[in-house]
Design an enzyme around this catalytic site. Structure first.
Site, mmCIF file in Angstrom:
data_model
loop_
_atom_site.group_PDB
_atom_site.id
_atom_site.type_symbol
_atom_site.label_atom_id
_atom_site.label_comp_id
_atom_site.label_asym_id
_atom_site.label_seq_id
_atom_site.Cartn_x
_atom_site.Cartn_y
_atom_site.Cartn_z
ATOM 1 N N THR A 13 47.387 31.049 46.729
ATOM 2 C CA THR A 13 48.594 31.741 46.287
ATOM 3 C C THR A 13 48.411 33.250 46.432
ATOM 4 O OG1 THR A 13 47.955 31.974 43.952
ATOM 5 C CG2 THR A 13 48.995 29.897 44.617
ATOM 6 N N GLY A 14 49.522 33.952 46.593
ATOM 7 C CA GLY A 14 49.466 35.399 46.759
ATOM 8 C C GLY A 14 48.601 35.787 47.948
ATOM 9 N N SER A 15 48.763 35.076 49.065
ATOM 10 C CA SER A 15 47.873 35.286 50.218
ATOM 11 C C SER A 15 48.542 36.033 51.357
ATOM 12 C CB SER A 15 47.325 33.944 50.712
ATOM 13 O OG SER A 15 48.347 32.984 50.875
ATOM 14 N N THR A 16 49.571 36.817 51.049
ATOM 15 C CA THR A 16 50.235 37.599 52.093
ATOM 16 C C THR A 16 49.545 38.937 52.341
ATOM 17 O OG1 THR A 16 51.781 38.476 50.433
ATOM 18 C CG2 THR A 16 52.492 36.548 51.705
ATOM 19 N N GLY A 18 45.747 41.555 51.012
ATOM 20 C CA GLY A 18 44.647 41.817 50.100
ATOM 21 C C GLY A 18 43.615 40.712 50.028
ATOM 22 N N ILE A 19 43.110 40.466 48.821
ATOM 23 C CA ILE A 19 42.068 39.468 48.611
ATOM 24 C C ILE A 19 42.547 38.078 48.998
ATOM 25 C CG2 ILE A 19 40.700 38.301 46.840
ATOM 26 C CD1 ILE A 19 40.464 40.988 45.392
ATOM 27 N N GLY A 20 43.790 37.752 48.680
ATOM 28 C CA GLY A 20 44.323 36.426 49.002
ATOM 29 C C GLY A 20 44.311 36.138 50.490
ATOM 30 N N TYR A 156 47.726 43.853 32.034
ATOM 31 C CA TYR A 156 46.953 43.199 33.096
ATOM 32 C C TYR A 156 45.636 42.651 32.546
ATOM 33 C CZ TYR A 156 44.415 42.617 37.500
ATOM 34 O OH TYR A 156 43.677 42.107 38.551
#
Length: 264
Positions: A13-16, A18-20, A156
């Site tokens: 998830t959130g792999s568009t 950065g780290i993802g 956060y």
């Protein structure tokens, strides 16, 4: 070392970006088929295309993970195109970074929704299928901020502490059925977006110069005196996702260069 991940089906998830994105690319390099997830179809397609161009396999499942409907659609896309999910990497995150004492409660709640409840939704939706197949890996991406909070990052940091708790809680409720759940907690990591921001702000004239400046900024904050690299996070995630880590369960693995100076 062969991570034994060939033909595994992986949702990051959130792999568009950065780290993802880095994690997804590493899985693809190991022969896994990756589901790229994010809220923006164009960015997700770009990451998937890059993986395919390098010889890997990737599909796209767009969805806002604060929505039950979207979570269902993401899982259904993976099931319909791949037959299921073997490895779930809960990386999507966000939230407010401002004065903790004046941040509206609505923003605290929004941070909790995207950083914690998104993981709960995905785990609850996908865990039964993993249990039916008798195997699975769940890796939740937390943060060093969970145990070393900083001013201005209250929402956060608080939600990331909840992620650590969530992982142990779920682990204690699971049986020895071939499924493990663990947390990876990165420290300060240099990403492409950070380099682009540094270039825009005049921190240096080249990406290498930006990286050198960011490393220098770490100063005495961590024993390694540098920021981490995306690959250093991805490599740990891949290990935890592999059969080699079959007896690691409910753990929090810090990858922060010693930034957190306390017991885990």
């Amino acid at each position: 070392m062969d991570m034994q991940l060939k033909n595994k089906r992986v949702l990051v998830t959130g792999s568009t970006g950065g780290i993802g994105a880095g994690i997804a690319q590493k899985f693809a390099e190991e022969g896994a088929t990756v589901v790229i997830n994010g809220r923006r179809a164009e960015q997700a397609e770009q990451v998937a295309a890059k993986i395919r161009e390098a010889g890997g396999q990737a599909i796209v499942a767009v969805g806002d993970l604060t929505s039950d409907k979207d979570v269902n659609r993401v899982i259904e896309t993976a099931v319909s195109q791949l037959g299921g999910i073997d490895i779930l990497v809960n990386n999507a995150a966000g939230g407010s970074h401002q004065n903790d004492l004046t941040t509206p409660t609505e923003e605290w709640m929004a941070s909790y929704d995207v950083n914690v409840l998104s993981m709960v939704r995905l785990i609850q939706k996908d865990l039964p299928a993993m249990q039916n197949q008798g195997s699975g890996r769940i890796i939740n991406i937390s943060s060093a901020a969970a145990v070393r909070p900083s001013p201005g990052m209250g929402a956060y940091s608080t939600t990331k502490a909840a992620v650590n708790n969530l992982t142990v809680n779920f682990a204690q409720g699971m049986q020895d059925d071939g499924i493990t759940i663990n947390t990876v907690s990165p420290g300060a990591i240099i990403t492409d977006s950070m380099i682009e921001m540094g270039l825009e702000q005049g921190m240096g004239e080249t990406p290498d110069a930006i990286i050198a400046t960011m490393d220098q900024m770490m100063g005495d904050l961590a024993p390694f005196k540098r920021m981490g690299r995306v690959d250093e996070i991805a490599n740990v995630v891949l290990f935890l996702a592999s059969p080699l880590a079959s007896y690691i369960h409910g753990a929090n693995i810090r990858v922060d260069g010693g930034y957190v100076p306390t017991l885990n």
